[in-house]
Motif scaffolding. Structure first.
Motif, mmCIF file in Angstrom:
data_model
loop_
_atom_site.group_PDB
_atom_site.id
_atom_site.type_symbol
_atom_site.label_atom_id
_atom_site.label_comp_id
_atom_site.label_asym_id
_atom_site.label_seq_id
_atom_site.Cartn_x
_atom_site.Cartn_y
_atom_site.Cartn_z
ATOM 1 N N ASP A 156 -8.573 1.585 8.849
ATOM 2 C CA ASP A 156 -8.864 1.241 7.453
ATOM 3 C C ASP A 156 -10.190 0.490 7.331
ATOM 4 O O ASP A 156 -10.921 0.674 6.344
ATOM 5 N N MET A 157 -10.501 -0.361 8.301
ATOM 6 C CA MET A 157 -11.775 -1.090 8.275
ATOM 7 C C MET A 157 -12.950 -0.115 8.349
ATOM 8 O O MET A 157 -13.964 -0.276 7.661
ATOM 9 N N MET A 158 -12.826 0.902 9.182
ATOM 10 C CA MET A 158 -13.913 1.875 9.347
ATOM 11 C C MET A 158 -13.982 2.849 8.164
ATOM 12 O O MET A 158 -15.066 3.328 7.821
ATOM 13 N N SER A 162 -12.357 4.827 1.845
ATOM 14 C CA SER A 162 -10.908 5.030 1.639
ATOM 15 C C SER A 162 -10.540 6.500 1.428
ATOM 16 O O SER A 162 -9.637 6.832 0.656
ATOM 17 N N SER A 163 -11.214 7.368 2.150
ATOM 18 C CA SER A 163 -10.973 8.808 2.005
ATOM 19 C C SER A 163 -9.820 9.299 2.877
ATOM 20 O O SER A 163 -9.361 10.430 2.719
ATOM 21 N N GLY A 164 -9.381 8.457 3.802
ATOM 22 C CA GLY A 164 -8.321 8.876 4.719
ATOM 23 C C GLY A 164 -8.843 9.557 5.967
ATOM 24 O O GLY A 164 -8.056 10.039 6.787
ATOM 25 N N SER A 165 -10.158 9.593 6.095
ATOM 26 C CA SER A 165 -10.777 10.145 7.304
ATOM 27 C C SER A 165 -12.079 9.397 7.565
ATOM 28 O O SER A 165 -12.635 8.742 6.680
ATOM 29 N N LEU A 166 -12.560 9.481 8.812
ATOM 30 C CA LEU A 166 -13.768 8.764 9.211
ATOM 31 C C LEU A 166 -14.897 9.754 9.447
ATOM 32 O O LEU A 166 -14.776 10.657 10.289
ATOM 33 N N ASP A 167 -15.995 9.573 8.688
ATOM 34 C CA ASP A 167 -17.155 10.426 8.963
ATOM 35 C C ASP A 167 -18.026 9.736 10.009
ATOM 36 O O ASP A 167 -17.827 8.572 10.363
ATOM 37 N N LYS A 173 -21.603 3.006 12.053
ATOM 38 C CA LYS A 173 -21.842 1.682 11.503
ATOM 39 C C LYS A 173 -20.839 0.668 12.054
ATOM 40 O O LYS A 173 -21.205 -0.452 12.426
ATOM 41 N N ALA A 174 -19.561 1.063 12.101
ATOM 42 C CA ALA A 174 -18.515 0.148 12.555
ATOM 43 C C ALA A 174 -18.689 -0.238 14.018
ATOM 44 O O ALA A 174 -18.534 -1.407 14.388
ATOM 45 N N VAL A 175 -19.021 0.741 14.880
ATOM 46 C CA VAL A 175 -19.113 0.433 16.308
ATOM 47 C C VAL A 175 -20.380 -0.352 16.641
ATOM 48 O O VAL A 175 -20.492 -0.892 17.752
ATOM 49 N N LYS A 176 -21.289 -0.445 15.699
ATOM 50 C CA LYS A 176 -22.507 -1.240 15.916
ATOM 51 C C LYS A 176 -22.385 -2.656 15.363
ATOM 52 O O LYS A 176 -22.963 -3.594 15.913
ATOM 53 N N SER A 177 -21.622 -2.831 14.279
ATOM 54 C CA SER A 177 -21.684 -4.122 13.581
ATOM 55 C C SER A 177 -20.342 -4.816 13.334
ATOM 56 O O SER A 177 -20.324 -6.010 13.044
ATOM 57 N N ASN A 178 -19.230 -4.108 13.416
ATOM 58 C CA ASN A 178 -17.947 -4.734 13.105
ATOM 59 C C ASN A 178 -17.307 -5.287 14.381
ATOM 60 O O ASN A 178 -16.845 -4.539 15.244
ATOM 61 N N ASP A 214 -13.771 19.614 11.679
ATOM 62 C CA ASP A 214 -14.246 19.553 10.289
ATOM 63 C C ASP A 214 -15.335 18.503 10.094
ATOM 64 O O ASP A 214 -15.760 18.226 8.980
ATOM 65 N N GLY A 215 -15.778 17.902 11.208
ATOM 66 C CA GLY A 215 -16.860 16.928 11.133
ATOM 67 C C GLY A 215 -16.394 15.506 10.866
ATOM 68 O O GLY A 215 -17.217 14.593 10.784
ATOM 69 N N GLU A 216 -15.081 15.277 10.753
ATOM 70 C CA GLU A 216 -14.545 13.942 10.502
ATOM 71 C C GLU A 216 -13.326 13.698 11.392
ATOM 72 O O GLU A 216 -12.711 14.646 11.895
#
Length: 272
Positions: A156-158, A162-167, A173-178, A214-216
């Motif tokens: 959910d953080m990534m 809130s689309s239900g999938s991670l692009d 962004k998340a793996v660099k800054s969160n 599907d790219g996500e």
């Protein structure tokens, strides 16, 4: 989908049962080998004249002077063998062990006695293992729940939109800054998820996780990776428990030997 999920769940549960059974078999096999080796070595140490039999004087000399023999007898689990340590009971113990009534304990008679001791020690080992497994099941259930909840929170953080999938943008962004995301991935136990933190492997890892191409990364795809991570975590927890159990058993055997020696000394002081 539900049938496939159920099949996977049942397969995982069977794998866990098989792993526990294999660990129990290995523990019993190792303990039995150690016990019998110690028992047979003790006999040879006591058999000073190499005759293949033990007379009273050989037993007396050994329990007075050989620490290795004493330690085995204290922890062997067979009462008559343990009574060899007590001067006032040694004659009766020798008679009980000497089933052929020839005044000596031969190797076959010794073997019968140590098998009785082994049976008792194995029963104790199995009871202790059953208690450990019961406690471990409760601990692993709590750990699994906490781990899965954290994994969903990380998703959910990534999932910023809130689309239900991670692009790819959200993941990069998340793996660099969160910091929370990074800390979870470092310790999650899944190589592919951990590789998300390695820039050179990021694209290949995303392709690996993206099962439907599907790219996500969808929630089900994320959960499949998390299930593998949890499986590895539980495997490592089980291995750690086995290692601690081996160390605990050796510690308890040393403690038992010391306790029995002290108890015998006190008994002899009281029994004037």
């Amino acid at each position: 989908a539900i049938e496939a999920a159920l099949k996977a769940k049942l397969a995982a549960r069977q794998a866990e049962r098989d792993a526990r059974a294999e660990a129990a078999r290995k523990e019993l096999e190792e303990f039995t080998a150690e016990f019998l080796n110690a028992a047979r070595k003790a006999f040879k140490l006591m058999d000073k004249d190499k005759s293949g039999t033990l007379v009273k004087q050989e037993v007396v000399d050994s329990v007075q002077n050989d620490k290795e023999v004493v330690t085995f007898l204290q922890t062997c689990g067979e009462r008559n063998l343990q009574f060899l340590l007590q001067p006032k009971r040694i004659d009766k113990a020798m008679k009980e062990l000497d089933t052929s009534k020839d005044g000596e304990i031969d190797e076959d008679e010794w073997e019968v006695a140590i098998q009785r001791g082994l049976k008792k020690r194995v029963e104790q080992l199995q009871e202790a293992r059953a208690r450990r497994e019961q406690a471990a099941a409760a601990e692993d259930a709590a750990f699994s729940e906490a781990f899965l909840n954290m994994a969903r929170q990380i998703f959910d953080m990534m999932d910023v939109d809130s689309s239900g999938s991670l692009d790819r943008g959200e993941i990069m962004k998340a793996v660099k800054s969160n910091k929370e995301v990074i800390a979870f991935l470092v310790n999650c136990g899944n190589k592919y998820l951990q590789d998300l933190l390695v820039p050179a492997r990021l694209e290949a890892t995303l392709d690996e996780l993206d099962a439907d191409l599907d790219g996500e990364i969808s929630a089900p795809e994320w959960e499949r990776a998390i299930a593998e991570a949890l499986k590895e975590k539980l495997r490592q927890r089980a291995a750690d428990r086995e290692e601690r159990a081996r160390a605990w058993r050796k510690e308890m055997e040393a403690f038992t030997a010391e306790f029995m020696a002290a108890a015998q000394k006190v008994f002899e002081m009281i029994d004037k």
